[in-house]
Design a protein around this motif. Structure first.
Motif: not given
Ligand SMILES: C[S@@+](CC[C@H](N)C(=O)[O-])C[C@H]1O[C@@H](n2cnc3c(N)ncnc32)[C@H](O)[C@@H]1O
Length: 335
Positions: A16, A22, A32, A34, A36, A69, A71, A97-98, A126-128, A131
């Motif tokens: 970050y 990211y 990867f 996910t 989603v 998160g 994405g 989301e950043i 989801n998968e936040w 990280n």
């Protein structure tokens, strides 16, 4: 000269910081897979959950749907594409989301770098949590020490004593009995999850992630790197994603302390099956009666099987917590 950093600082910078993995807007699906990106049927299941939450809330004039998160924002876009009639006009979809907003995202989706102050509806992460940067410790013959890392090579050495906050978390959630045992200190994830629950005025929040539970934590930790679809050594130099599994049981207690009124920890397999993703192949006679329907059903069965595979995405943990409403029936069933 080598710059030795704690893992939490190294991950923060690598993911970050300026030019971080990211921050520069890397597309997660290129590195990867996910749920989603595995199939839009994941979004369809979340849309069913959204309908349950809407009903429990008495169909409010504004129903929040927050993806933390987010994405690429694909989850929200896919949910918008399969909403039942009458919901789209009341729905306020927000991506937290950043990374920069993707240009092709549907206009109704708000995009912001931080959590909205108040949420009435459904939150999905989801998968936040995997990280969220954290520190690593190791039990040495001289006691527990914080592990330091060289961000350019991933080389490690032991460093200072853990803080009191670290020790308290370790004692409660991840004791280290033997020399050489390592732990990833999950309190930053607990705090992150508590900040989500603390904003929910009424509704449901669901965290979906690689997880482990007290009594079966991995002895040498779970730090992993992902780049271009492969796992790679977790070198925090900004060239790859760096993740660690989540102690969702610890996050559950943090959520309860932040105001959750009911909780459920389950697996993605159990949750998605309850939400209608069976993975069952269609009967072969359908192929003769309606070949197109057969192919569609076969395709869905394959996608559902991937999303519910106990050795893969189906083994992910689901932490579901509500504030003021009961748990939706689909998540309340044992499994
Ligand atoms: C592994 S990706 C998951 C993306 C998406 N949820 C999916 O399932 O495909 C994690 C995302 O969380 C974002 N993220 C991590 N910490 C964040 C924070 N504090 N605020 C906003 N976004 C964050 C990252 O930028 C990254 O896009």
């Amino acid at each position: 000269m080598t710059e030795w950093l704690t893992w939490r600082t190294a991950m923060e910078r690598a993911l970050y910081g300026d030019g971080g993995f990211y921050r520069r807007g890397e597309c997660p699906s290129e590195h990867f897979r996910t749920s989603v990106h595995a199939s839009p049927r994941f979004a369809a299941a979340i849309a069913r959950l959204l309908v349950e939450v809407d009903t429990a809330l008495g169909r409010p004039n504004r129903l929040d749907l927050v993806d933390v998160g987010a994405g690429s924002g694909r989850l929200l876009a896919n949910i918008l594409a399969c909403l039942p009639p009458g919901l789209a006009d009341r729905l306020a979809p927000t991506a937290v989301e950043i990374a920069p907003r993707p240009p092709e995202l549907p206009a109704p989706i708000a995009w912001r770098p931080d959590l909205p102050p108040e949420i009435t509806g459904l939150v999905v992460a989801n998968e936040w949590l995997d990280n969220i940067p954290l520190d690593v410790v190791e039990r040495t013959p001289d006691g527990i020490r914080t592990v330091l890392v060289d961000p350019s090579s991933g080389a490690e050495r032991t460093g200072p004593d853990p803080t009191d906050e670290d020790r308290d978390w370790l004692e409660r959630w991840w004791p280290l009995p033997e020399p050489g045992d390592r732990a990833e200190i999950g309190h930053p994830r607990c705090a992150a999850w508590a900040s989500v629950i603390g904003r929910v005025r009424s509704g449901l929040a669901v965290a979906v992630d690689y997880s482990h539970a007290f009594g079966s934590r991995p002895l040498s930790g779970t730090l992993t790197g992902y780049r271009d679809g492969s796992t790679v050594p977790a070198v925090p130099d900004g060239s790859c994603d760096v993740t660690a599994h989540v102690a969702l049981d610890a996050c559950a207690l943090a959520g309860e302390r932040a105001g959750a009124t009911s909780s459920r920890l389950t697996t993605q397999r159990a949750a998605l099956r309850s939400l209608g993703l069976s993975g069952v192949r269609p009967p072969i006679d359908l192929a003769h009666r309606d070949p197109r329907a057969y192919l569609t059903a076969l395709c869905h069965a394959g996608e559902d099987a991937e999303l519910t595979d106990p050795a893969g995405l189906g083994g992910f943990g689901w932490l579901a917590q509500t504030v003021t409403i009961p748990l939706p029936a689909s998540l309340a069933a044992p499994g």
